[in-house]
Structures are given as structure tokens and as C-alpha cells.
Design a protein around this motif. Structure first.
Motif, PDB file in Angstrom:
ATOM      1  N   THR A 148       0.819  -1.209   0.000  1.00 51.30           N
ATOM      2  CA  THR A 148       0.000   0.000   0.000  1.00 51.30           C
ATOM      3  C   THR A 148       0.857   1.266   0.000  1.00 51.30           C
ATOM      4  OG1 THR A 148      -0.127   0.155   2.440  1.00 51.30           O
ATOM      5  CG2 THR A 148      -1.760  -1.231   1.322  1.00 51.30           C
ATOM      6  N   ARG A 149       2.156   1.111  -0.068  1.00 48.16           N
ATOM      7  CA  ARG A 149       3.069   2.252   0.047  1.00 48.16           C
ATOM      8  C   ARG A 149       2.745   3.329  -0.991  1.00 48.16           C
ATOM      9  NH1 ARG A 149       8.150   3.050   2.398  1.00 48.16           N
ATOM     10  NH2 ARG A 149       9.309   4.781   1.478  1.00 48.16           N
ATOM     11  N   THR A 150       2.765   4.551  -0.548  1.00 50.67           N
ATOM     12  CA  THR A 150       2.490   5.695  -1.412  1.00 50.67           C
ATOM     13  C   THR A 150       3.785   6.425  -1.748  1.00 50.67           C
ATOM     14  OG1 THR A 150       2.099   7.097   0.528  1.00 50.67           O
ATOM     15  CG2 THR A 150       0.184   6.000  -0.443  1.00 50.67           C
ATOM     16  N   GLU A 151       3.719   7.349  -2.678  1.00 49.66           N
ATOM     17  CA  GLU A 151       4.889   8.127  -3.066  1.00 49.66           C
ATOM     18  C   GLU A 151       5.049   9.369  -2.201  1.00 49.66           C
ATOM     19  OE1 GLU A 151       7.158   7.243  -5.284  1.00 49.66           O
ATOM     20  OE2 GLU A 151       6.071   5.371  -5.657  1.00 49.66           O
ATOM     21  N   THR A 152       3.945   9.823  -1.624  1.00 41.53           N
ATOM     22  CA  THR A 152       3.982  11.030  -0.798  1.00 41.53           C
ATOM     23  C   THR A 152       3.343  10.747   0.556  1.00 41.53           C
ATOM     24  OG1 THR A 152       1.844  11.801  -1.673  1.00 41.53           O
ATOM     25  CG2 THR A 152       3.849  12.553  -2.812  1.00 41.53           C
ATOM     26  N   CYS A 153       3.667  11.565   1.540  1.00 41.06           N
ATOM     27  CA  CYS A 153       3.073  11.447   2.863  1.00 41.06           C
ATOM     28  C   CYS A 153       1.566  11.623   2.756  1.00 41.06           C
ATOM     29  CB  CYS A 153       3.665  12.503   3.797  1.00 41.06           C
ATOM     30  SG  CYS A 153       2.878  12.567   5.428  1.00 41.06           S
ATOM     31  N   GLU A 154       0.815  10.742   3.381  1.00 39.32           N
ATOM     32  CA  GLU A 154      -0.648  10.795   3.289  1.00 39.32           C
ATOM     33  C   GLU A 154      -1.256  11.914   4.122  1.00 39.32           C
ATOM     34  OE1 GLU A 154      -2.845   6.984   3.052  1.00 39.32           O
ATOM     35  OE2 GLU A 154      -0.898   6.050   3.414  1.00 39.32           O
ATOM     36  N   LEU A 155      -0.417  12.611   4.906  1.00 40.31           N
ATOM     37  CA  LEU A 155      -0.925  13.745   5.674  1.00 40.31           C
ATOM     38  C   LEU A 155      -0.509  15.065   5.038  1.00 40.31           C
ATOM     39  CD1 LEU A 155      -2.529  14.696   8.081  1.00 40.31           C
ATOM     40  CD2 LEU A 155      -0.495  14.391   9.521  1.00 40.31           C
ATOM     41  N   CYS A 156       0.794  15.296   4.900  1.00 41.71           N
ATOM     42  CA  CYS A 156       1.244  16.589   4.373  1.00 41.71           C
ATOM     43  C   CYS A 156       1.435  16.598   2.864  1.00 41.71           C
ATOM     44  CB  CYS A 156       2.541  17.009   5.066  1.00 41.71           C
ATOM     45  SG  CYS A 156       3.993  15.999   4.613  1.00 41.71           S
ATOM     46  N   GLN A 157       1.385  15.406   2.225  1.00 42.96           N
ATOM     47  CA  GLN A 157       1.491  15.277   0.776  1.00 42.96           C
ATOM     48  C   GLN A 157       2.871  15.620   0.221  1.00 42.96           C
ATOM     49  OE1 GLN A 157      -1.156  13.930  -0.879  1.00 42.96           O
ATOM     50  NE2 GLN A 157      -2.019  13.782   1.176  1.00 42.96           N
ATOM     51  N   ARG A 158       3.900  15.644   1.072  1.00 41.65           N
ATOM     52  CA  ARG A 158       5.253  15.915   0.585  1.00 41.65           C
ATOM     53  C   ARG A 158       5.913  14.624   0.105  1.00 41.65           C
ATOM     54  NH1 ARG A 158       8.417  18.672   5.329  1.00 41.65           N
ATOM     55  NH2 ARG A 158       7.326  17.002   6.474  1.00 41.65           N
ATOM     56  N   ALA A 159       6.715  14.730  -0.936  1.00 41.10           N
ATOM     57  CA  ALA A 159       7.463  13.591  -1.451  1.00 41.10           C
ATOM     58  C   ALA A 159       8.781  13.509  -0.686  1.00 41.10           C
ATOM     59  CB  ALA A 159       7.707  13.742  -2.948  1.00 41.10           C
ATOM     60  N   VAL A 160       8.716  12.883   0.488  1.00 40.36           N
ATOM     61  CA  VAL A 160       9.860  12.780   1.397  1.00 40.36           C
ATOM     62  C   VAL A 160       9.950  11.339   1.900  1.00 40.36           C
ATOM     63  CG1 VAL A 160       9.678  15.196   2.089  1.00 40.36           C
ATOM     64  CG2 VAL A 160       8.412  13.456   3.360  1.00 40.36           C
ATOM     65  N   PRO A 161      11.044  10.953   2.580  1.00 40.49           N
ATOM     66  CA  PRO A 161      11.109   9.598   3.135  1.00 40.49           C
ATOM     67  C   PRO A 161       9.921   9.309   4.054  1.00 40.49           C
ATOM     68  CG  PRO A 161      13.267  10.618   3.185  1.00 40.49           C
ATOM     69  CD  PRO A 161      12.304  11.694   2.767  1.00 40.49           C
ATOM     70  N   LEU A 162       9.394   8.099   3.945  1.00 42.78           N
ATOM     71  CA  LEU A 162       8.167   7.763   4.662  1.00 42.78           C
ATOM     72  C   LEU A 162       8.377   6.653   5.688  1.00 42.78           C
ATOM     73  CD1 LEU A 162       5.697   7.676   1.620  1.00 42.78           C
ATOM     74  CD2 LEU A 162       6.164   9.596   3.163  1.00 42.78           C
ATOM     75  N   THR A 163       7.533   6.664   6.702  1.00 47.09           N
ATOM     76  CA  THR A 163       7.436   5.583   7.671  1.00 47.09           C
ATOM     77  C   THR A 163       6.015   5.042   7.601  1.00 47.09           C
ATOM     78  OG1 THR A 163       6.673   7.025   9.467  1.00 47.09           O
ATOM     79  CG2 THR A 163       9.061   6.764   9.193  1.00 47.09           C
ATOM     80  N   TYR A 164       5.772   3.873   8.196  1.00 42.53           N
ATOM     81  CA  TYR A 164       4.412   3.372   8.212  1.00 42.53           C
ATOM     82  C   TYR A 164       3.811   3.499   9.610  1.00 42.53           C
ATOM     83  CZ  TYR A 164       6.787  -1.000   9.602  1.00 42.53           C
ATOM     84  OH  TYR A 164       7.577  -1.937  10.210  1.00 42.53           O
ATOM     85  N   HIS A 165       2.629   4.047   9.664  1.00 43.42           N
ATOM     86  CA  HIS A 165       1.893   4.248  10.910  1.00 43.42           C
ATOM     87  C   HIS A 165       0.782   3.214  10.993  1.00 43.42           C
ATOM     88  CE1 HIS A 165      -0.754   5.906  13.943  1.00 43.42           C
ATOM     89  NE2 HIS A 165      -1.691   6.134  13.038  1.00 43.42           N
ATOM     90  N   HIS A 166       0.804   2.375  12.032  1.00 41.78           N
ATOM     91  CA  HIS A 166      -0.284   1.424  12.232  1.00 41.78           C
ATOM     92  C   HIS A 166      -1.531   2.200  12.660  1.00 41.78           C
ATOM     93  CE1 HIS A 166       3.016  -1.532  12.386  1.00 41.78           C
ATOM     94  NE2 HIS A 166       2.103  -2.379  11.961  1.00 41.78           N
ATOM     95  N   LEU A 167      -2.524   2.215  11.797  1.00 40.78           N
ATOM     96  CA  LEU A 167      -3.739   2.965  12.095  1.00 40.78           C
ATOM     97  C   LEU A 167      -4.431   2.444  13.348  1.00 40.78           C
ATOM     98  CD1 LEU A 167      -4.895   3.302   8.409  1.00 40.78           C
ATOM     99  CD2 LEU A 167      -4.376   5.224   9.936  1.00 40.78           C
ATOM    100  N   ILE A 168      -4.285   1.152  13.610  1.00 40.27           N
ATOM    101  CA  ILE A 168      -4.698   0.578  14.888  1.00 40.27           C
ATOM    102  C   ILE A 168      -3.408   0.131  15.572  1.00 40.27           C
ATOM    103  CG2 ILE A 168      -6.036  -1.238  16.030  1.00 40.27           C
ATOM    104  CD1 ILE A 168      -7.862  -1.300  13.599  1.00 40.27           C
TER     105      ILE A 168
ATOM    106  N   LEU B 162       3.390   7.824   6.372  1.00 42.09           N
ATOM    107  CA  LEU B 162       3.588   9.192   6.845  1.00 42.09           C
ATOM    108  C   LEU B 162       5.070   9.508   6.952  1.00 42.09           C
ATOM    109  CD1 LEU B 162       1.053   9.113   9.845  1.00 42.09           C
ATOM    110  CD2 LEU B 162       0.582   9.845   7.491  1.00 42.09           C
ATOM    111  N   CYS B 163       5.409  10.779   6.728  1.00 39.69           N
ATOM    112  CA  CYS B 163       6.774  11.203   7.006  1.00 39.69           C
ATOM    113  C   CYS B 163       6.956  11.205   8.525  1.00 39.69           C
ATOM    114  CB  CYS B 163       7.054  12.579   6.402  1.00 39.69           C
ATOM    115  SG  CYS B 163       6.101  13.925   7.144  1.00 39.69           S
ATOM    116  N   ARG B 164       8.190  11.201   8.974  1.00 44.03           N
ATOM    117  CA  ARG B 164       8.442  11.116  10.415  1.00 44.03           C
ATOM    118  C   ARG B 164       7.798  12.265  11.205  1.00 44.03           C
ATOM    119  NH1 ARG B 164       8.054   7.991  14.027  1.00 44.03           N
ATOM    120  NH2 ARG B 164       9.231   6.510  12.752  1.00 44.03           N
ATOM    121  N   PRO B 165       7.902  13.536  10.760  1.00 43.96           N
ATOM    122  CA  PRO B 165       7.245  14.604  11.515  1.00 43.96           C
ATOM    123  C   PRO B 165       5.730  14.410  11.623  1.00 43.96           C
ATOM    124  CG  PRO B 165       8.880  15.536  10.050  1.00 43.96           C
ATOM    125  CD  PRO B 165       8.763  14.084   9.678  1.00 43.96           C
ATOM    126  N   CYS B 166       5.090  13.984  10.537  1.00 40.17           N
ATOM    127  CA  CYS B 166       3.639  13.777  10.587  1.00 40.17           C
ATOM    128  C   CYS B 166       3.296  12.569  11.446  1.00 40.17           C
ATOM    129  CB  CYS B 166       3.085  13.603   9.174  1.00 40.17           C
ATOM    130  SG  CYS B 166       3.009  15.140   8.223  1.00 40.17           S
TER     131      CYS B 166
END
Length: 215
Positions: free
Chosen positions: A119-139, A164-168
């Protein structure tokens, strides 16, 4: 009344794929295809067994084999339409056409959710920036036992993630406890309804990754 459930939509799509895949009369004219498929689905859907109309991955053990389902009550309107469009040669073949569609539907609705890695995206699903991403367990994983015991969500949702990017990612965990995230903010849509995260999104979207902005 037209059914708008996820299961109905899946069945309609399976029916459309069967229709499009046949060299039938009128198949090249797709301008009214949606209305035609919707008509067929509406005609036959109420006659399918309830266990099929409620099919899901969580209820997969209750789903029958498509070959064993009785389709004797298939409405005449459906059968006649299938035959008249050249999708089947006679009534029996029309019912078999429906059975193959039901098989496709069972296969799709009982399939496991995709692995989180796919399900990996190209941009952060919160801020929409194209930066390195981490995965956040929604649960959050620490809440899984409680989630299942309390029946807040089905088991198939436990491994849902947002990229999500690390800051988000840090901002999300700052805004709510793991229990609150698990119970009330277990999708990106729900997270984005929060006013504090909307404000954070507006701020983060303007930041250049790896650069501290000073006046």
C-alpha cells in the motif's frame, strides 16, 4: 431501492467484467454500459442467498462453493436479458453465466486485505510531501488484543497502515493516545477530520524536508 453496499458494488463489477469479456451483441457500445450492468445487478441481487449478499473476508468460512449454490430462483428478466444479448445460448447457459459471476464475486470478497507493504504511497498521506516515509499502524499494535476483545474492528483491519513522514507520524501520536487512535481514528479520513491535524498539515506542507526555515 437500489443497493449501495460494498458487496453490491463488487458484484456489479464482477458482472461487468463477465459482460465485457464476451463477444456479445452490443458489447462494443459502452456509452450505456453502466446503466445496463446496474439494471442486471439490481434484477438478480435480491435473489442471491443472504450469506452471499453479506460476504466478506471475515465471513469467508461461511461462504458456500459457487458450484453448490441453488440459482433456480434466478429472475426471468435477468435470464431473458442475458440470452437476448447473446451472452448465453439458452436459459441454462444464462444461469451458468450467473454462477461464474458469483464465483468471481466470492473469490474477490473473501480475499485477504493486501499486505501493508503493497500500500506504500509516493507522498506522505498527511502533508502530501514527497519525502522519506514511515508506516503508521492505524490501529496501534499495543491495542490489538483490546480491539478484538471489545469488537471495535474486524481482525482484517489490524494491519492497516498509513504512510507518513516522520514529523507527521510523530504529530499523529502526539494528538491522541493509542487507545483513542485505535477506537476513533483508525483511518486517514478520520484522522484528517481532526482540526489539530488539519492545522499541522497546513504547516508541514510548507516545510522543506531537512531544512530549518528561519527569517
Amino acid at each position: 431501492m437500489q443497493d449501495i453496499s460494498e458487496q453490491f458494488a463488487t458484484f456489479k463489477d464482477c458482472l461487468a467484467r463477465r459482460f465485457i469479456g464476451q463477444p456479445a451483441a452490443g458489447a462494443d457500445d459502452t456509452s450505456d454500459l453502466n446503466d445496463f450492468i446496474l439494471y442486471l445487478a439490481d434484477e438478480v441481487w435480491p435473489f442471491l442467498p443472504p450469506v452471499l449478499r453479506e460476504a466478506s473476508y471475515d465471513a469467508r468460512d461461511k461462504l458456500p462453493n459457487a458450484d453448490t449454490i441453488s440459482l433456480d430462483n434466478t429472475p426471468t428478466s435477468f435470464v431473458d436479458t442475458i440470452v437476448s444479448y447473446g451472452l448465453s445460448s439458452d436459459n441454462d447457459a444464462a444461469v451458468e453465466f450467473l454462477r461464474r459471476t458469483v464465483h468471481d464475486y466470492i473469490t474477490q470478497t473473501s480475499a485477504p486485505p493486501p499486505p501493508w507493504g503493497t500500500t506504500r504511497t509516493e507522498t506522505c498521506e498527511l502533508c502530501q510531501r514527497a519525502v522519506p516515509l514511515t508506516y503508521h499502524h492505524l490501529i496501534p499494535r499495543s491495542t490489538h488484543t483490546k480491539v478484538l476483545k471489545s469488537k471495535w474492528h474486524p481482525e482484517r483491519m489490524l494491519n492497516s497502515v498509513a504512510w507518513l513522514c516522520r514529523p507527521c507520524h510523530t504529530a499523529v501520536h502526539h494528538c491522541a493516545t493509542n487507545i483513542e487512535l485505535a477506537r476513533n481514528f483508525h483511518t486517514m479520513e478520520l484522522l484528517l477530520e481532526r482540526e489539530d491535524l488539519q492545522k499541522w498539515k497546513g504547516y508541514a506542507a510548507k516545510q522543506r524536508f531537512g531544512v530549518i526555515q528561519r527569517k
